[in-house]
Write a protein that holds these residues in place. Structure first.
Motif, mmCIF file in Angstrom:
data_model
loop_
_atom_site.group_PDB
_atom_site.id
_atom_site.type_symbol
_atom_site.label_atom_id
_atom_site.label_comp_id
_atom_site.label_asym_id
_atom_site.label_seq_id
_atom_site.Cartn_x
_atom_site.Cartn_y
_atom_site.Cartn_z
ATOM 1 N N UNK A 1 6.439 -5.392 8.208
ATOM 2 C CA UNK A 1 6.589 -6.833 8.437
ATOM 3 C C UNK A 1 6.630 -7.124 9.930
ATOM 4 N N UNK A 2 6.052 -8.244 10.291
ATOM 5 C CA UNK A 2 6.079 -8.669 11.682
ATOM 6 C C UNK A 2 4.997 -8.055 12.548
ATOM 7 N N UNK A 3 4.224 -7.138 11.989
ATOM 8 C CA UNK A 3 3.139 -6.507 12.734
ATOM 9 C C UNK A 3 1.839 -7.267 12.512
ATOM 10 N N UNK A 4 0.988 -7.262 13.520
ATOM 11 C CA UNK A 4 -0.381 -7.768 13.415
ATOM 12 C C UNK A 4 -1.312 -6.585 13.641
ATOM 13 N N UNK A 5 -2.368 -6.530 12.845
ATOM 14 C CA UNK A 5 -3.332 -5.439 12.976
ATOM 15 C C UNK A 5 -4.736 -5.991 13.169
ATOM 16 N N UNK A 6 -5.441 -5.363 14.078
ATOM 17 C CA UNK A 6 -6.825 -5.706 14.377
ATOM 18 C C UNK A 6 -7.682 -4.490 14.071
ATOM 19 N N UNK A 7 -8.949 -4.725 13.805
ATOM 20 C CA UNK A 7 -9.906 -3.652 13.570
ATOM 21 C C UNK A 7 -11.050 -3.856 14.550
ATOM 22 N N UNK A 8 -11.367 -2.803 15.295
ATOM 23 C CA UNK A 8 -12.384 -2.907 16.332
ATOM 24 C C UNK A 8 -13.379 -1.755 16.197
ATOM 25 N N UNK B 1 -4.643 3.821 5.554
ATOM 26 C CA UNK B 1 -3.307 4.341 5.226
ATOM 27 C C UNK B 1 -2.839 5.268 6.338
ATOM 28 N N UNK B 2 -3.709 6.179 6.737
ATOM 29 C CA UNK B 2 -3.383 7.168 7.770
ATOM 30 C C UNK B 2 -2.920 6.486 9.059
ATOM 31 N N UNK B 3 -3.700 5.519 9.532
ATOM 32 C CA UNK B 3 -3.367 4.869 10.801
ATOM 33 C C UNK B 3 -2.089 4.034 10.697
ATOM 34 N N UNK B 4 -1.884 3.373 9.563
ATOM 35 C CA UNK B 4 -0.653 2.593 9.398
ATOM 36 C C UNK B 4 0.570 3.500 9.277
ATOM 37 N N UNK B 5 0.397 4.694 8.736
ATOM 38 C CA UNK B 5 1.503 5.656 8.707
ATOM 39 C C UNK B 5 1.932 6.043 10.122
ATOM 40 N N UNK B 6 0.987 6.101 11.054
ATOM 41 C CA UNK B 6 1.338 6.376 12.447
ATOM 42 C C UNK B 6 2.237 5.275 13.015
ATOM 43 N N UNK C 1 4.257 3.240 11.086
ATOM 44 C CA UNK C 1 5.514 3.296 10.331
ATOM 45 C C UNK C 1 6.389 4.472 10.767
ATOM 46 N N UNK C 2 5.756 5.616 11.031
ATOM 47 C CA UNK C 2 6.487 6.837 11.361
ATOM 48 C C UNK C 2 5.958 7.443 12.668
ATOM 49 N N UNK C 3 6.197 6.771 13.795
ATOM 50 C CA UNK C 3 5.620 7.246 15.063
ATOM 51 C C UNK C 3 6.139 8.612 15.513
ATOM 52 N N UNK C 4 7.283 9.012 14.988
ATOM 53 C CA UNK C 4 7.868 10.290 15.401
ATOM 54 C C UNK C 4 7.298 11.483 14.629
ATOM 55 N N UNK C 5 6.552 11.216 13.569
ATOM 56 C CA UNK C 5 6.015 12.289 12.726
ATOM 57 C C UNK C 5 4.728 12.859 13.311
ATOM 58 N N UNK C 6 4.521 14.165 13.075
ATOM 59 C CA UNK C 6 3.319 14.814 13.595
ATOM 60 C C UNK C 6 2.131 14.604 12.653
ATOM 61 N N UNK C 7 0.956 15.034 13.124
ATOM 62 C CA UNK C 7 -0.288 14.803 12.392
ATOM 63 C C UNK C 7 -0.285 15.477 11.018
#
Length: 97
Positions: free
Chosen positions: A17-24, A70-75, A77-83
């Motif tokens: 919530x509160x996030x905006x996402x763009x696709x380029x 899904x993959x990019x949004x998980x980054x 949601x969980x910025x501290x998690x590794x690949x």
């Protein structure tokens, strides 16, 4: 479903919530690859995250898949998690969808 519709779907499911996402869409020649990356594997999908303004931009040089989104949004949601964790979680989500 369009890419932006998929982003909204997964943004809601991942409670971003509160996030905006763009696709380029970018051109393949804008990406620099390591020499050891085989030509057939050369593509780019990645997200730039502006935490302060809560904006994420997904850059891609090929058609996006739902898995990519899904993959990019998980980054986000969980910025501290590794690949490896992101990849495993993406697969779990896709298999339960």
């Amino acid at each position: 479903m369009t890419n932006i519709s998929l982003v909204h779907k997964w943004q809601s499911k991942l409670n971003l919530k509160g996030w905006s996402f763009l696709i380029d869409e970018i051109q393949p020649n804008q990406v620099v690859y390591d020499n050891d990356c085989p030509v057939k594997d050369r593509y780019f999908v990645g997200i730039e995250i502006d935490k302060e303004n809560k904006i994420g931009t997904i850059y891609h040089d090929r058609e996006l898949t739902e898995a990519d989104i899904i993959h990019e949004l998980l980054h986000v949601k969980y910025p501290e998690k590794d690949e490896a964790w992101i990849n495993t979680t993406e697969n779990i989500i896709l298999n339960n969808e």
